[in-house]
Design a protein around this motif. Structure first.
Motif, PDB file in Angstrom:
ATOM      1  N   LEU A 132      -1.968  12.361  -1.619  1.00 20.47           N
ATOM      2  CA  LEU A 132      -2.420  11.120  -1.432  1.00 20.47           C
ATOM      3  C   LEU A 132      -2.133  10.355  -2.347  1.00 20.47           C
ATOM      4  O   LEU A 132      -1.883   8.830  -0.974  1.00 20.47           O
ATOM      5  CB  LEU A 132      -3.844  11.323  -1.102  1.00 20.47           C
ATOM      6  N   LEU A 133      -1.972  10.089  -3.259  1.00 26.77           N
ATOM      7  CA  LEU A 133      -1.423   8.790  -4.221  1.00 26.77           C
ATOM      8  C   LEU A 133       0.040   8.619  -4.279  1.00 26.77           C
ATOM      9  O   LEU A 133       0.050   7.469  -4.532  1.00 26.77           O
ATOM     10  CB  LEU A 133      -1.472   9.235  -6.178  1.00 26.77           C
ATOM     11  N   TYR A 134       0.534   9.541  -4.063  1.00 24.01           N
ATOM     12  CA  TYR A 134       2.056   9.699  -3.357  1.00 24.01           C
ATOM     13  C   TYR A 134       2.186   9.381  -2.727  1.00 24.01           C
ATOM     14  O   TYR A 134       3.228   8.347  -1.680  1.00 24.01           O
ATOM     15  CB  TYR A 134       2.715  10.687  -3.697  1.00 24.01           C
ATOM     16  N   VAL A 135       1.847   9.026  -1.309  1.00 22.49           N
ATOM     17  CA  VAL A 135       1.876   9.254   0.253  1.00 22.49           C
ATOM     18  C   VAL A 135       1.990   7.647   0.324  1.00 22.49           C
ATOM     19  O   VAL A 135       1.650   6.661   1.087  1.00 22.49           O
ATOM     20  CB  VAL A 135       0.766   9.683   1.186  1.00 22.49           C
ATOM     21  N   SER A 136       0.413   7.106  -0.473  1.00 21.76           N
ATOM     22  CA  SER A 136      -0.028   6.090  -1.237  1.00 21.76           C
ATOM     23  C   SER A 136       1.013   4.487  -1.170  1.00 21.76           C
ATOM     24  O   SER A 136       1.116   3.552  -1.267  1.00 21.76           O
ATOM     25  CB  SER A 136      -1.110   5.765  -1.169  1.00 21.76           C
ATOM     26  N   TYR A 137       1.913   5.603  -1.896  1.00 18.52           N
ATOM     27  CA  TYR A 137       2.747   4.916  -2.875  1.00 18.52           C
ATOM     28  C   TYR A 137       4.306   4.412  -1.512  1.00 18.52           C
ATOM     29  O   TYR A 137       4.145   3.445  -1.819  1.00 18.52           O
ATOM     30  CB  TYR A 137       3.466   5.946  -3.867  1.00 18.52           C
ATOM     31  N   LEU A 138       4.132   5.699  -0.630  1.00 20.18           N
ATOM     32  CA  LEU A 138       5.427   4.564   0.292  1.00 20.18           C
ATOM     33  C   LEU A 138       5.054   4.831   0.785  1.00 20.18           C
ATOM     34  O   LEU A 138       6.379   3.072   1.501  1.00 20.18           O
ATOM     35  CB  LEU A 138       5.770   6.711   0.966  1.00 20.18           C
ATOM     36  N   ARG A 141       4.970   1.104  -0.568  1.00 19.27           N
ATOM     37  CA  ARG A 141       6.457   0.256  -0.304  1.00 19.27           C
ATOM     38  C   ARG A 141       6.494  -0.464   1.366  1.00 19.27           C
ATOM     39  O   ARG A 141       7.790  -1.703   0.950  1.00 19.27           O
ATOM     40  CB  ARG A 141       7.393   0.985  -0.405  1.00 19.27           C
ATOM     41  N   ARG A 142       6.326   0.439   1.843  1.00 24.13           N
ATOM     42  CA  ARG A 142       6.778  -0.232   3.264  1.00 24.13           C
ATOM     43  C   ARG A 142       5.791  -1.157   3.777  1.00 24.13           C
ATOM     44  O   ARG A 142       6.570  -1.794   4.701  1.00 24.13           O
ATOM     45  CB  ARG A 142       6.197   0.965   4.110  1.00 24.13           C
ATOM     46  N   THR A 149       7.483  -5.817  -3.520  1.00 20.17           N
ATOM     47  CA  THR A 149       7.369  -3.842  -3.626  1.00 20.17           C
ATOM     48  C   THR A 149       7.698  -3.163  -5.218  1.00 20.17           C
ATOM     49  O   THR A 149       7.027  -2.426  -4.411  1.00 20.17           O
ATOM     50  CB  THR A 149       8.412  -3.394  -2.924  1.00 20.17           C
ATOM     51  N   GLY A 150       8.412  -3.162  -5.529  1.00 20.31           N
ATOM     52  CA  GLY A 150       9.027  -3.232  -7.080  1.00 20.31           C
ATOM     53  C   GLY A 150       8.071  -3.401  -8.347  1.00 20.31           C
ATOM     54  O   GLY A 150       7.172  -2.003  -8.454  1.00 20.31           O
ATOM     55  N   VAL A 151       7.223  -4.033  -8.228  1.00 20.36           N
ATOM     56  CA  VAL A 151       6.233  -4.127  -8.763  1.00 20.36           C
ATOM     57  C   VAL A 151       5.018  -3.372  -8.449  1.00 20.36           C
ATOM     58  O   VAL A 151       4.338  -2.857  -9.738  1.00 20.36           O
ATOM     59  CB  VAL A 151       6.185  -5.546  -9.212  1.00 20.36           C
ATOM     60  N   LEU A 152       3.886  -3.988  -7.855  1.00 19.16           N
ATOM     61  CA  LEU A 152       3.113  -3.227  -7.268  1.00 19.16           C
ATOM     62  C   LEU A 152       2.723  -1.539  -7.222  1.00 19.16           C
ATOM     63  O   LEU A 152       1.932  -0.745  -7.486  1.00 19.16           O
ATOM     64  CB  LEU A 152       2.611  -3.392  -5.982  1.00 19.16           C
TER      65      LEU A 152
END
Length: 243
Positions: A132-138, A141-142, A149-152
């Motif tokens: 879920l954390l990496y789904v949130s990451y993607l 980014r979107r 985008t890059g910093v957050l």
């Protein structure tokens, strides 16, 4: 042009080697590894579940290393920062894929073995949180504001990586329904005849994951360069003297 051709040839060689290793791993897992006494052929899911479980804890470190590199280079060398950001997003996408396959193969194994598809076991829950954390990451980014985008996403990547050692240590810190490790000082061990299937599949899926990261990195860099070119064209147009 010569460098591009060399990279393309290396990619094809890597793909051929990856397929060969995966085929060997499949043969070892399905036909050569001995059948487990209690679970029978169901246990053969283990060779795929274990490989994806291990690699879902490895690829996040590529993501966090690239994210930290982005934060370091974003003012010092923007071109290096863009490359690091491209690697970060590529490794995050593969992490989502591998963590998802880990969860799916675990459920396919758990239903016949435990009688349920899912239980809120510490190992399963922490792995789900990682996914879920990496789904949130993607998603971040979107949908994050342009320019941020890059910093957050890099900050979220550092936070997400904290869950990796928690997943790894969960079966040591808490009593869980998940089986104990099969390798290491606390491992229960497996039949020596099963070890080649484990190692070949781990190697094959690691090679496949790295291939996906490389391919996705190339696509992301192409997108970045297209955006830069479009921005440059727009800037040049805005500086033209009106006729």
């Amino acid at each position: 042009m010569a460098r591009s051709s060399t990279l393309r040839n290396l990619a094809w060689l890597w793909l051929a080697a990856t397929i060969a290793v995966l085929v060997i791993g499949f043969r070892q897992a399905i036909f050569l590894a001995p059948m487990e006494e209690t679970m029978g052929n169901l246990q053969r899911i283990f060779y795929y579940h274990l490989a994806h479980a291990i690699l879902s804890l490895v690829f996040p470190y590529i993501n966090v290393a690239a994210s930290l590199a982005y934060l370091y280079w974003r003012h010092r060398d923007p071109l290096k920062a863009l490359s690091a950001d491209a690697l970060a997003v590529a490794s995050a996408e593969v992490t989502v894929l591998y963590a998802g396959l880990c969860l799916v193969t675990g459920m396919l194994w758990g239903k016949p073995a435990w009688g349920i598809w899912w239980t809120w076991d510490a190992r399963l829950t922490t792995e789900l949180i990682l996914w879920l954390l990496y789904v949130s990451y993607l998603l971040l980014r979107r949908f994050s504001p342009t320019g941020q985008t890059g910093v957050l996403s890099a900050v979220l990547a550092v936070f997400a990586a904290v869950d990796v050692p928690i997943v790894f240590m969960s079966i040591h810190w808490w009593r869980t329904q998940h089986p104990a490790p099969v390798f290491g000082p606390d491992g229960g061990g497996i039949d020596p005849g099963m070890v080649p299937a484990v190692l070949w599949n781990l190697a094959g899926w690691a090679m496949w994951g790295l291939l996906l990261i490389g391919f996705r990195f190339a696509l992301e860099r192409r997108r970045q360069l297209a955006e830069q070119e479009a921005a440059l064209v727009a800037l040049e147009a805005s500086l033209e003297t009106p006729q």
